[in-house]
Structure formats: structure tokens, C-alpha cells
Design a protein around this motif. Structure first.
Motif, PDB file in Angstrom:
ATOM      1  N   LEU A   6       1.069  -1.121   0.445  1.00 12.63           N
ATOM      2  CA  LEU A   6       0.118  -0.266  -0.357  1.00 12.63           C
ATOM      3  C   LEU A   6       0.425   1.463   0.208  1.00 12.63           C
ATOM      4  O   LEU A   6       1.685   1.425   0.836  1.00 12.63           O
ATOM      5  N   ILE A   7       0.365   2.191  -0.530  1.00 17.66           N
ATOM      6  CA  ILE A   7       0.929   3.481  -1.065  1.00 17.66           C
ATOM      7  C   ILE A   7       0.275   4.512   0.147  1.00 17.66           C
ATOM      8  O   ILE A   7      -1.119   4.553   0.285  1.00 17.66           O
ATOM      9  N   LEU A   8       0.854   5.176   1.163  1.00 13.54           N
ATOM     10  CA  LEU A   8       0.078   6.036   2.479  1.00 13.54           C
ATOM     11  C   LEU A   8       0.296   7.338   1.671  1.00 13.54           C
ATOM     12  O   LEU A   8       1.639   7.820   1.662  1.00 13.54           O
ATOM     13  N   PHE A   9      -0.361   8.086   1.772  1.00 12.54           N
ATOM     14  CA  PHE A   9      -0.638   9.677   1.567  1.00 12.54           C
ATOM     15  C   PHE A   9      -1.385   9.627   2.651  1.00 12.54           C
ATOM     16  O   PHE A   9      -2.317  10.154   3.580  1.00 12.54           O
ATOM     17  N   ARG A  10      -0.151  11.159   3.062  1.00 17.56           N
ATOM     18  CA  ARG A  10      -0.982  12.018   4.475  1.00 17.56           C
ATOM     19  C   ARG A  10      -1.140  13.466   3.964  1.00 17.56           C
ATOM     20  O   ARG A  10      -0.385  13.672   3.141  1.00 17.56           O
ATOM     21  N   LEU A  11      -2.660  13.298   4.062  1.00 16.92           N
ATOM     22  CA  LEU A  11      -3.198  14.289   3.487  1.00 16.92           C
ATOM     23  C   LEU A  11      -3.309  15.427   4.469  1.00 16.92           C
ATOM     24  O   LEU A  11      -2.787  15.538   5.731  1.00 16.92           O
ATOM     25  N   THR A  12      -2.735  17.183   4.011  1.00 19.36           N
ATOM     26  CA  THR A  12      -3.494  18.088   4.313  1.00 19.36           C
ATOM     27  C   THR A  12      -5.055  18.132   4.905  1.00 19.36           C
ATOM     28  O   THR A  12      -5.492  18.227   5.112  1.00 19.36           O
ATOM     29  N   PRO A  13      -5.151  18.889   6.362  1.00 19.78           N
ATOM     30  CA  PRO A  13      -6.437  19.473   6.367  1.00 19.78           C
ATOM     31  C   PRO A  13      -7.793  20.036   5.349  1.00 19.78           C
ATOM     32  O   PRO A  13      -8.196  18.436   5.316  1.00 19.78           O
ATOM     33  N   ASP A  14      -6.832  20.438   4.129  1.00 18.35           N
ATOM     34  CA  ASP A  14      -7.579  20.651   3.024  1.00 18.35           C
ATOM     35  C   ASP A  14      -7.665  19.947   2.497  1.00 18.35           C
ATOM     36  O   ASP A  14      -8.356  19.618   1.309  1.00 18.35           O
ATOM     37  N   GLU A  15      -7.169  18.988   2.071  1.00 18.24           N
ATOM     38  CA  GLU A  15      -6.982  17.957   0.550  1.00 18.24           C
ATOM     39  C   GLU A  15      -8.045  16.703   1.835  1.00 18.24           C
ATOM     40  O   GLU A  15      -8.798  16.668   0.913  1.00 18.24           O
ATOM     41  N   LYS A  72      -6.274  17.068  -8.302  1.00 17.95           N
ATOM     42  CA  LYS A  72      -5.316  18.093  -8.414  1.00 17.95           C
ATOM     43  C   LYS A  72      -5.321  18.474  -6.840  1.00 17.95           C
ATOM     44  O   LYS A  72      -3.773  18.543  -6.288  1.00 17.95           O
ATOM     45  N   LYS A  73      -6.068  19.213  -6.737  1.00 21.44           N
ATOM     46  CA  LYS A  73      -6.049  19.563  -4.793  1.00 21.44           C
ATOM     47  C   LYS A  73      -5.845  18.777  -4.419  1.00 21.44           C
ATOM     48  O   LYS A  73      -5.128  19.013  -3.496  1.00 21.44           O
ATOM     49  N   ILE A  74      -6.309  17.689  -3.957  1.00 17.50           N
ATOM     50  CA  ILE A  74      -6.857  16.819  -2.784  1.00 17.50           C
ATOM     51  C   ILE A  74      -4.905  15.701  -3.101  1.00 17.50           C
ATOM     52  O   ILE A  74      -3.940  15.070  -1.668  1.00 17.50           O
ATOM     53  N   PHE A  75      -4.560  15.486  -4.265  1.00 18.96           N
ATOM     54  CA  PHE A  75      -3.586  14.579  -5.002  1.00 18.96           C
ATOM     55  C   PHE A  75      -2.183  15.180  -5.207  1.00 18.96           C
ATOM     56  O   PHE A  75      -1.535  14.227  -5.172  1.00 18.96           O
ATOM     57  N   GLY A  76      -2.995  15.887  -5.723  1.00 23.76           N
ATOM     58  CA  GLY A  76      -1.443  16.349  -6.330  1.00 23.76           C
ATOM     59  C   GLY A  76      -0.423  16.545  -6.196  1.00 23.76           C
ATOM     60  O   GLY A  76       0.918  17.166  -6.579  1.00 23.76           O
ATOM     61  N   ARG A  77      -0.074  17.612  -4.332  1.00 22.33           N
ATOM     62  CA  ARG A  77       1.437  17.543  -3.700  1.00 22.33           C
ATOM     63  C   ARG A  77       1.829  16.119  -3.660  1.00 22.33           C
ATOM     64  O   ARG A  77       2.609  15.463  -3.534  1.00 22.33           O
ATOM     65  N   SER A  78       0.890  15.202  -2.767  1.00 24.24           N
ATOM     66  CA  SER A  78       1.158  14.431  -2.695  1.00 24.24           C
ATOM     67  C   SER A  78       1.346  13.166  -3.737  1.00 24.24           C
ATOM     68  O   SER A  78       2.963  12.720  -3.599  1.00 24.24           O
ATOM     69  N   LEU A  79       1.175  13.153  -5.048  1.00 26.21           N
ATOM     70  CA  LEU A  79       2.372  12.539  -5.963  1.00 26.21           C
ATOM     71  C   LEU A  79       2.888  13.454  -6.340  1.00 26.21           C
ATOM     72  O   LEU A  79       3.887  12.672  -6.755  1.00 26.21           O
ATOM     73  N   MET A  80       3.518  14.501  -6.274  1.00 27.99           N
ATOM     74  CA  MET A  80       4.917  14.804  -6.756  1.00 27.99           C
ATOM     75  C   MET A  80       5.637  14.587  -5.299  1.00 27.99           C
ATOM     76  O   MET A  80       6.455  14.548  -6.168  1.00 27.99           O
ATOM     77  N   ASP A  81       4.995  14.819  -4.318  1.00 26.16           N
ATOM     78  CA  ASP A  81       6.365  13.953  -3.455  1.00 26.16           C
ATOM     79  C   ASP A  81       6.813  12.703  -3.327  1.00 26.16           C
ATOM     80  O   ASP A  81       7.840  12.097  -3.923  1.00 26.16           O
ATOM     81  N   LEU A  82       5.327  11.603  -4.446  1.00 25.54           N
ATOM     82  CA  LEU A  82       6.336  10.516  -4.631  1.00 25.54           C
ATOM     83  C   LEU A  82       7.224  10.490  -5.779  1.00 25.54           C
ATOM     84  O   LEU A  82       8.133   9.727  -5.656  1.00 25.54           O
ATOM     85  N   LEU A  83       6.398  11.169  -6.629  1.00 26.89           N
ATOM     86  CA  LEU A  83       7.940  10.832  -8.035  1.00 26.89           C
ATOM     87  C   LEU A  83       8.936  11.860  -7.265  1.00 26.89           C
ATOM     88  O   LEU A  83      10.379  11.458  -8.063  1.00 26.89           O
ATOM     89  N   ASN A  84       8.900  12.793  -6.738  1.00 28.93           N
ATOM     90  CA  ASN A  84      10.440  13.502  -6.085  1.00 28.93           C
ATOM     91  C   ASN A  84      11.160  12.326  -5.388  1.00 28.93           C
ATOM     92  O   ASN A  84      12.012  11.968  -6.003  1.00 28.93           O
ATOM     93  N   GLY A  85      10.343  11.716  -5.176  1.00 26.81           N
ATOM     94  CA  GLY A  85      11.049  10.562  -3.902  1.00 26.81           C
ATOM     95  C   GLY A  85      11.638   9.406  -4.641  1.00 26.81           C
ATOM     96  O   GLY A  85      12.411   8.711  -4.558  1.00 26.81           O
ATOM     97  N   ILE A  86      11.062   9.118  -5.823  1.00 32.13           N
ATOM     98  CA  ILE A  86      11.560   8.292  -7.190  1.00 32.13           C
ATOM     99  C   ILE A  86      12.818   8.604  -7.841  1.00 32.13           C
ATOM    100  O   ILE A  86      14.312   7.762  -8.427  1.00 32.13           O
ATOM    101  N   ARG A  87      12.356  10.190  -7.966  1.00 30.24           N
ATOM    102  CA  ARG A  87      13.702  11.081  -8.982  1.00 30.24           C
ATOM    103  C   ARG A  87      15.155  10.853  -8.481  1.00 30.24           C
ATOM    104  O   ARG A  87      15.884  10.400  -8.244  1.00 30.24           O
ATOM    105  N   GLU A  88      15.092  10.874  -6.993  1.00 31.79           N
ATOM    106  CA  GLU A  88      16.030  11.101  -5.844  1.00 31.79           C
ATOM    107  C   GLU A  88      16.201   9.487  -5.845  1.00 31.79           C
ATOM    108  O   GLU A  88      17.831   9.796  -5.215  1.00 31.79           O
ATOM    109  N   ARG A  89      16.052   8.736  -5.903  1.00 39.12           N
ATOM    110  CA  ARG A  89      16.438   7.247  -5.891  1.00 39.12           C
ATOM    111  C   ARG A  89      18.192   6.726  -6.701  1.00 39.12           C
ATOM    112  O   ARG A  89      18.023   7.243  -7.295  1.00 39.12           O
TER     113      ARG A  89
END
Length: 89
Positions: A6-15, A72-89
Motif C-alpha cells: 500500500l502507498i500511504l498519502f498523508r493529506l493536509t487538512p484542506d486536502e 489535483k487539489k487532493i492528491f497533486g501534492r502527494s503525487l509530486m512528493d512521490l515522484l520526487n522521491g522516486i527521482r531522488e533514488r
């Protein structure tokens, strides 16, 4: 739930608020209903399988529209964090 990792996304209160505010019926709304079933409101966390993540990415790729903006409002930030993490490996 299957044995998939499972992939965990921690949402902000707004998300989290945007996720729980979606109402209606139809394909997009049923996608939200599935995500809500995987939403832990006490921690603002969504646990997604690869399939669930893939459905979100596919729906985001359908083009501009109101529902895509919600995703995008809900998952956009989390998706970018996920992709950035993959890119940094």
C-alpha cells in the motif's frame, strides 16, 4: 484488500476536507467513494494500492475539468512528493 503493498498519502487538512466534501453519482464520484473507504479521518491518511493510485493518475490525465481540479487539489501534492522521491533514488 489484497497482498499488494500500500502507498500511504498523508493529506493536509484542506486536502482531507476536499476529499470528504465530494458528493454525487457517476464514474468519478464512485472513484471518490472508493478512496473514502481507504481514508483514515483520524490521521488524514489514504492508503492506496497500485491499482487505486493508477485510477487517480488516469483520471487526472483525462483533461481539464472540475473533477480533475478536485483530484489535483487532493492528491497533486502527494503525487509530486512521490515522484520526487522516486527521482531522488
Amino acid at each position: 484488500m489484497s497482498d499488494q503493498e500500500l502507498i500511504l498519502f498523508r493529506l493536509t487538512p484542506d486536502e482531507a476536507t476536499a476529499l470528504t466534501a465530494q458528493k454525487g453519482q457517476g464514474g468519478f464520484q464512485s472513484l471518490f467513494a472508493k478512496r473514502l473507504a481507504q481514508f483514515d479521518s483520524t490521521r488524514n491518511e489514504v492508503r492506496l494500492t497500485d491499482e487505486g493510485l493508477g485510477m487517480i493518475v488516469r483520471h487526472l490525465s483525462y483533461g481539464p475539468g472540475g473533477f480533475q481540479l478536485y483530484l489535483k487539489k487532493i492528491f497533486g501534492r502527494s503525487l509530486m512528493d512521490l515522484l520526487n522521491g522516486i527521482r531522488e533514488r
